[in-house]
Design a protein around this motif. Structure first.
Motif, short mmCIF file in Angstrom:
data_model
loop_
_atom_site.label_atom_id
_atom_site.label_comp_id
_atom_site.label_asym_id
_atom_site.label_seq_id
_atom_site.Cartn_x
_atom_site.Cartn_y
_atom_site.Cartn_z
N LEU A 1 55.08 27.97 59.69
CA LEU A 1 56.09 28.14 60.24
C LEU A 1 56.55 29.54 59.86
CD1 LEU A 1 58.73 24.96 59.11
CD2 LEU A 1 57.94 26.14 61.47
N LYS A 2 56.73 30.22 58.55
CA LYS A 2 56.21 31.77 58.45
C LYS A 2 55.38 32.56 59.46
CE LYS A 2 58.07 31.97 53.76
NZ LYS A 2 57.95 32.58 52.40
N ARG A 3 54.61 32.10 59.93
CA ARG A 3 53.47 32.53 60.22
C ARG A 3 53.91 32.92 62.40
NH1 ARG A 3 48.09 30.26 60.28
NH2 ARG A 3 48.95 29.02 62.18
N LYS A 4 54.13 31.93 62.92
CA LYS A 4 54.41 31.26 63.63
C LYS A 4 56.24 31.44 63.80
CE LYS A 4 51.38 27.74 64.93
NZ LYS A 4 50.72 27.79 66.14
N VAL A 5 56.96 31.77 63.25
CA VAL A 5 58.15 31.86 63.39
C VAL A 5 58.57 33.05 61.95
CG1 VAL A 5 60.71 30.81 63.21
CG2 VAL A 5 58.51 29.51 64.25
N PRO A 6 58.24 33.92 62.65
CA PRO A 6 59.00 35.72 61.80
C PRO A 6 60.11 35.17 60.36
CG PRO A 6 58.03 36.47 63.39
CD PRO A 6 58.22 34.63 63.93
N GLU A 7 61.23 34.82 61.77
CA GLU A 7 62.60 34.84 60.92
C GLU A 7 63.00 33.38 59.99
OE1 GLU A 7 62.91 35.59 65.32
OE2 GLU A 7 61.32 34.61 64.01
N VAL A 8 61.60 32.99 59.83
CA VAL A 8 61.62 31.93 58.46
C VAL A 8 61.32 32.83 57.35
CG1 VAL A 8 60.64 29.23 57.72
CG2 VAL A 8 61.46 29.81 60.04
N THR A 9 61.95 32.23 56.22
CA THR A 9 61.60 32.99 54.59
C THR A 9 61.65 31.98 54.21
OG1 THR A 9 64.50 32.62 53.91
CG2 THR A 9 63.91 34.80 55.74
N GLY A 10 61.74 29.96 54.58
CA GLY A 10 61.21 29.42 53.56
C GLY A 10 61.37 28.51 53.78
N VAL A 11 60.96 27.46 52.72
CA VAL A 11 61.38 25.59 54.21
C VAL A 11 61.18 24.45 52.65
CG1 VAL A 11 60.36 23.84 54.42
CG2 VAL A 11 59.51 26.07 55.31
N GLU A 12 62.76 24.09 52.94
CA GLU A 12 62.82 23.28 51.73
C GLU A 12 63.29 22.06 52.23
OE1 GLU A 12 66.33 25.04 50.02
OE2 GLU A 12 67.63 24.07 51.52
N ALA A 13 62.80 20.84 51.34
CA ALA A 13 63.04 19.46 51.29
C ALA A 13 64.45 19.03 50.57
CB ALA A 13 61.88 18.07 50.87
N VAL A 14 64.95 18.28 52.03
CA VAL A 14 66.13 17.32 51.50
C VAL A 14 66.43 16.56 51.93
CG1 VAL A 14 67.62 19.85 52.71
CG2 VAL A 14 67.23 18.36 54.36
#
Length: 79
Positions: A66-79
């Protein structure tokens, strides 16, 4: 600057690309939301929902892609 809708669409498209690999193990990932800070919130479902390795999948696989394909992404978390 990209709109939040654009970022959501690109994040969903990236998840759609990696979804087949996750589904091969009996799991899936759902995009829940993206925070104003760029953190993508996902729900791990199926076999991934209770798998102890799901956090490794989340960080080493999903977050990296996700960070590679969408530069605006700063992190990922499970909810």
């Amino acid at each position: 600057m990209a709109t939040m809708i654009d970022v959501m669409k690109r994040a969903q498209a990236a998840l759609d690309e990696i979804r087949p690999a996750i589904q091969m193990d009996g799991g899936d990932v759902e995009l829940v939301d993206i925070t104003d800070e760029g953190v993508v919130q996902v729900r791990m479902v199926g076999a991934c929902g209770g798998c102890p390795m799901s956090m490794v999948t989340l960080q080493a696989g999903i977050e990296r892609i996700l960070k590679r394909k969408v530069p605006e992404v700063t992190g990922v978390e499970a909810v």
